[in-house]
Design a protein around this motif. Structure first.
Motif, PDB file in Angstrom:
ATOM      1  N   ALA A 111      13.338  28.604  76.930  1.00 58.19           N
ATOM      2  CA  ALA A 111      14.684  28.045  76.784  1.00 58.19           C
ATOM      3  C   ALA A 111      15.564  28.410  77.977  1.00 58.19           C
ATOM      4  CB  ALA A 111      15.324  28.541  75.485  1.00 58.19           C
ATOM      5  N   THR A 112      15.440  29.648  78.464  1.00 60.11           N
ATOM      6  CA  THR A 112      16.227  30.052  79.633  1.00 60.11           C
ATOM      7  C   THR A 112      15.838  29.243  80.850  1.00 60.11           C
ATOM      8  OG1 THR A 112      16.498  32.318  78.813  1.00 60.11           O
ATOM      9  CG2 THR A 112      16.777  31.972  81.174  1.00 60.11           C
ATOM     10  N   SER A 113      14.545  29.071  81.084  1.00 63.12           N
ATOM     11  CA  SER A 113      14.094  28.300  82.243  1.00 63.12           C
ATOM     12  C   SER A 113      14.558  26.850  82.163  1.00 63.12           C
ATOM     13  CB  SER A 113      12.565  28.349  82.352  1.00 63.12           C
ATOM     14  OG  SER A 113      12.124  27.604  83.474  1.00 63.12           O
ATOM     15  N   LEU A 114      14.393  26.229  81.003  1.00 64.20           N
ATOM     16  CA  LEU A 114      14.810  24.835  80.838  1.00 64.20           C
ATOM     17  C   LEU A 114      16.322  24.678  81.029  1.00 64.20           C
ATOM     18  CD1 LEU A 114      12.542  23.985  77.783  1.00 64.20           C
ATOM     19  CD2 LEU A 114      12.412  22.871  80.022  1.00 64.20           C
ATOM     20  N   GLY A 115      17.085  25.624  80.478  1.00 66.62           N
ATOM     21  CA  GLY A 115      18.529  25.560  80.636  1.00 66.62           C
ATOM     22  C   GLY A 115      18.962  25.789  82.072  1.00 66.62           C
ATOM     23  N   MET A 116      18.366  26.772  82.737  1.00 63.91           N
ATOM     24  CA  MET A 116      18.750  27.081  84.111  1.00 63.91           C
ATOM     25  C   MET A 116      18.354  25.969  85.075  1.00 63.91           C
ATOM     26  SD  MET A 116      20.411  29.923  84.006  1.00 63.91           S
ATOM     27  CE  MET A 116      20.495  30.440  85.720  1.00 63.91           C
ATOM     28  N   GLN A 117      17.282  25.252  84.766  1.00 60.25           N
ATOM     29  CA  GLN A 117      16.863  24.146  85.630  1.00 60.25           C
ATOM     30  C   GLN A 117      17.851  22.988  85.584  1.00 60.25           C
ATOM     31  OE1 GLN A 117      12.613  23.039  85.415  1.00 60.25           O
ATOM     32  NE2 GLN A 117      12.219  25.062  84.549  1.00 60.25           N
ATOM     33  N   GLN A 118      18.697  22.946  84.566  1.00 58.55           N
ATOM     34  CA  GLN A 118      19.720  21.901  84.469  1.00 58.55           C
ATOM     35  C   GLN A 118      21.048  22.325  85.086  1.00 58.55           C
ATOM     36  OE1 GLN A 118      20.283  20.298  80.569  1.00 58.55           O
ATOM     37  NE2 GLN A 118      18.162  19.683  80.311  1.00 58.55           N
TER      38      GLN A 118
END
Length: 393
Positions: A326-333
């Motif tokens: 979730a952190t990776s997906l959020g930070m990629q946005q």
């Protein structure tokens, strides 16, 4: 252009430690909660509020420090937060008044929030895509070591001195991190990549809040953390008062659960590339919800100690996979708003965790049922939210 990094392994260890201000601020003193309750003559709910105040500080501080770091860079906001954390820890060590402790726990959380928000922001400055996910998995595996060693260390300190000694240790850790941040941490956000006006940084946070896919990651992760903090807040009383374990034995069970986070986080890093982040996030939420259901069924019927132990290990372990993906997906946005994105992710985790923590005490600490009920409530809410929104996330 990504900045060059010297002392990569040292910096990875430093960032992992900085990201662990939650475990550092809470797990270290969990074995002492019943002792603190007795020494300061406070109710169980007030004592559990010391967890909540820290979480509120961790959440609220990130909302300020994240956007500021998008404008001023990462290094000096981080060092300022570490100084605040160190001074607040020292103040708690010198106090025996519950109201003073609650205030200082809030300040301690605000200072510690710099480590949480900026460890993720610095990772986003340096990496992207699957590489970011793998780096975060290593970072969070380091983070996961602290729930293993912290309660063991905390119970060890209690055999040598009183609970105040735990906060002297936190102050010492803060001082060491200040020195390391000054000496080995580079500035990872170049001047030409920063927001030109501080108002733009805070407006960028507002735009992220309006982004449905980003907020799905924030709230899903936050609800899973609500389950985690229901466990953190309630487990010390359930293990020690309901099942009669000593502080030392409790710390061993707590450490084993922390090891679960490390193992599942490492597994997540290994599976990236074979499976997408979204697939792994779905699996983790589903397994966590099923384990929460088992915990509730056990609390309502058998109250079997080992069923509870296994169920908690699964619930806690799945946090590692949810957190990484979730952190990776959020930070990629996040685009150029990495600090703001990290702040909102941190807000979701700490604010929802802060709400759940005192509820365990309010509903009672004389059985596992309140803890189990809140765990399944948070897990089920995360599952429903993710299931309804994963196609557009």
């Amino acid at each position: 252009m990504k900045p060059a990094v010297k002392h990569r392994f040292l910096m990875l260890g430093l960032l992992g430690t900085l990201s662990a201000f939650g475990p550092l601020s809470m797990d270290l003193y969990l074995p002492a909660l019943p002792v603190i309750q007795h020494d300061v003559n406070a109710s169980a709910t007030l004592i559990q509020m010391t967890i909540t105040m820290s979480l509120l500080g961790l959440a609220g501080g990130q909302l300020i420090i994240g956007p500021l770091s998008d404008h001023y860079g990462r290094k000096w906001p981080l060092i300022s937060g570490l100084v605040l954390f160190t001074l607040a820890s020292l103040g708690i060590a010198l106090s025996n008044n519950i109201w003073v402790i609650l205030l200082l726990r809030l300040i301690q959380g605000i200072g510690g929030s710099a480590g949480q928000v900026l460890s993720r922001s610095i990772a986003r400055d340096l990496f992207s895509g699957h590489e970011l996910t793998r780096y975060l998995s290593v970072l969070m595996a380091i983070n996961g070591i602290f729930p293993i060693i912290s309660p063991v260390l905390g119970s060890g300190i209690l055999t040598l001195t009183d609970w105040n000694g735990i906060f002297y240790l936190l102050a010492a850790i803060g001082a060491i991190l200040i020195v390391l941040a000054l000496t080995i941490l580079p500035e990872t956000l170049m001047v030409d990549q920063r927001t030109q006006a501080i108002g733009h940084a805070f407006r960028g946070m507002g735009e992220l809040v309006k982004t449905k896919s980003f907020m799905t990651y924030v709230l899903t992760q936050g609800l899973v953390y609500g389950a985690l903090f229901s466990y953190i807040s309630g487990s010390t009383f359930v293990y020690q008062q309901y099942y009669g374990l000593s502080a030392g034995v409790f710390s061993i069970f707590y450490a084993v659960n922390g090891l679960g986070i490390v193992l599942i986080t490492k597994l997540t890093g290994n599976l990236i590339g074979k499976y997408t982040e979204k697939q792994l996030l779905s699996v983790a939420i589903t397994i966590g919800t099923l384990a929460g259901g088992v915990l509730l069924a056990n609390a309502l019927t058998l109250n079997n100690f080992w069923i509870m132990v296994v169920g908690l290990w699964i619930v806690v372990g799945m946090v590692g996979m949810v957190n990484t993906t979730a952190t990776s997906l959020g930070m990629q946005q996040s685009g150029q708003q990495a600090g703001s994105a990290s702040a909102l992710l941190g807000l979701g985790m700490n604010a929802i965790g802060g709400i759940m923590s005192p509820l365990v005490g309010a509903f009672g600490t004389t059985s596992p049922l309140p803890m189990a009920s809140l765990i399944i409530a948070a897990e089920l809410a995360a599952y429903l939210l993710w299931t309804m929104n994963k196609q557009t996330a």
